[in-house]
Design a protein around this motif. Structure first.
Motif, short mmCIF file in Angstrom:
data_model
loop_
_atom_site.label_atom_id
_atom_site.label_comp_id
_atom_site.label_asym_id
_atom_site.label_seq_id
_atom_site.Cartn_x
_atom_site.Cartn_y
_atom_site.Cartn_z
N GLY A 60 9.38 -11.10 -0.44
CA GLY A 60 9.99 -11.53 0.82
C GLY A 60 9.69 -10.58 1.95
N THR A 61 9.73 -9.27 1.66
CA THR A 61 9.43 -8.28 2.70
C THR A 61 7.99 -8.39 3.15
OG1 THR A 61 11.07 -6.81 1.69
CG2 THR A 61 9.51 -5.83 3.25
N ILE A 62 7.08 -8.57 2.18
CA ILE A 62 5.66 -8.71 2.52
C ILE A 62 5.41 -9.97 3.34
CG2 ILE A 62 3.36 -9.03 1.54
CD1 ILE A 62 4.23 -7.30 -0.80
N ALA A 63 6.06 -11.08 2.95
CA ALA A 63 5.88 -12.32 3.69
C ALA A 63 6.41 -12.20 5.11
CB ALA A 63 6.60 -13.46 2.96
N LEU A 117 3.95 -10.12 7.14
CA LEU A 117 2.77 -10.91 7.50
C LEU A 117 3.07 -11.88 8.62
CD1 LEU A 117 1.27 -11.66 3.95
CD2 LEU A 117 0.37 -10.09 5.69
N LEU A 118 4.26 -12.51 8.57
CA LEU A 118 4.64 -13.45 9.62
C LEU A 118 4.78 -12.75 10.97
CD1 LEU A 118 5.52 -16.29 10.46
CD2 LEU A 118 7.87 -15.67 9.80
N VAL A 119 5.45 -11.60 10.97
CA VAL A 119 5.61 -10.84 12.21
C VAL A 119 4.24 -10.39 12.73
CG1 VAL A 119 6.56 -8.72 13.20
CG2 VAL A 119 7.95 -10.12 11.66
#
Length: 334
Positions: free
Chosen positions: A200-203, A206-208
């Motif tokens: 979740g943190t990686i996703a 990536l979104l930011v």
């Protein structure tokens, strides 16, 4: 005086012994043998219980969940004596069974068992085990069990009651929900510790990064931020996700679908109105999106410019399409 009284007391005791009925000696002997036998039986039970607990503790030191076949199930769970509670997951993990729900439930069950095994409150009053269908078919037949996965609690005394079977279809199989059920049945409170998950943190990172990079590339032309159609599409996506039950899925953690291990039939729609599968949420999401699209097309057909006959035909077609989707959604939901 004391010396003269001693012989008389001995004579009185002898007379009492002579007056004792001769038929009472076999009765006393039988009573003595019965007491010895009961004492030996109680000692044997204590030794047997100690051996069983010692064996379970040894298995728990190796694995948080130990697998059982029919013989082990009857010896350690069904047969007395027992002073411990046993949580058993009945499952079908073999690849040929193709039970994806069983694998998902097993992961949550493993998290729960590890949380108990490595907690400071761990003791010999609660154990976690597993019976696979291919390793303990006789156990499934003995319990008249025809679905998997199933979680059951076997109390220290007596037979399991109805509440000792976990309501997986209604509650889901998240480790936290299992821990609450165990606390209700055994008064043993387990604090669930999940392994760190950085997906979740990686996703989010990536979104930011993607949004930041897009804004940087379009820094001289940010008019797309004020695009009403774009924001409308984003809002609709959020509405579709929420109205389809995705938040309920996130909280309860239900299986994607249910496959009967005996006949292989897959159910995508839950039979109860108190629960749902993840696949059911996806079906509702698609139907909601199609209904919305039908309403938009119906509005466009009625308000667009052009031949009146064509507009009327389009409006009628999209109206029928809209009504069909609504009736289909009603059948799915009911």
């Amino acid at each position: 005086m004391g010396a003269r009284g001693a012989p008389s007391r001995r004579r009185q005791a002898g007379r009492r012994l002579r007056y004792l009925p001769t038929g009472s000696f076999p009765f006393l002997l039988l009573l003595l043998l019965l007491c010895i036998q009961l004492g030996g039986g109680q000692k044997k039970k204590e030794n047997l219980l100690a051996e069983k607990v010692e064996q379970l503790m040894e298995w728990s030191s190796r694995r948080s969940i130990f697998r059982m076949n029919g013989d082990k199930f009857r010896k350690f769970i069904k047969a007395p004596p027992r002073n411990y509670s046993m949580i058993v997951m009945f499952t079908a993990l073999q690849p040929q069974r193709q039970c994806s729900v069983c694998r998902q439930a097993n992961e949550e069950y493993q998290i729960l068992a590890n949380s108990w095994r490595y907690s400071s409150a761990f003791c010999n009053k609660l154990f976690f085990s597993m019976v696979d269908y291919d390793e303990g078919t006789d156990v499934f037949q003995q319990l008249n069990m025809n679905s998997a996965p199933t979680f059951m609690h076997f109390p220290p005394k007596g037979r399991p009651k109805r509440a000792d079977t976990f309501d997986l279809q209604r509650i889901g199989f998240a480790a936290e929900q299992l821990a609450k059920w165990i606390a209700d049945r055994t008064d043993v409170h387990i604090r669930v510790f999940r392994p760190p998950n950085y997906s979740g943190t990686i996703a989010l990172a990536l979104l930011v990064s993607l949004v930041g990079g897009l804004l940087y590339l379009r820094r001289n032309n940010l008019e797309f931020i004020y695009n009403k159609t774009g924001w409308a599409m984003v809002s609709l996506c959020i509405v579709f996700a929420m109205t389809s039950g995705q938040m309920w899925n996130h909280i309860r953690g239900p299986p994607y679908a249910h496959k009967n291990p005996h006949n292989g039939q897959v159910s995508y729609i839950h039979g109860s109105s108190q629960a749902q599968f993840v696949a059911e949420s996806h079906i509702i999401l698609v139907l909601n999106a199609a209904i919305t699209m039908g309403m938009v097309l119906l509005n466009e057909a009625a308000t667009s410019k052009g031949d009146v006959g064509k507009r009327r035909s389009k409006s009628l077609f999209f109206l029928l399409f809209f009504a069909f989707l609504n009736s289909l959604k009603t059948k799915v939901c009911v």
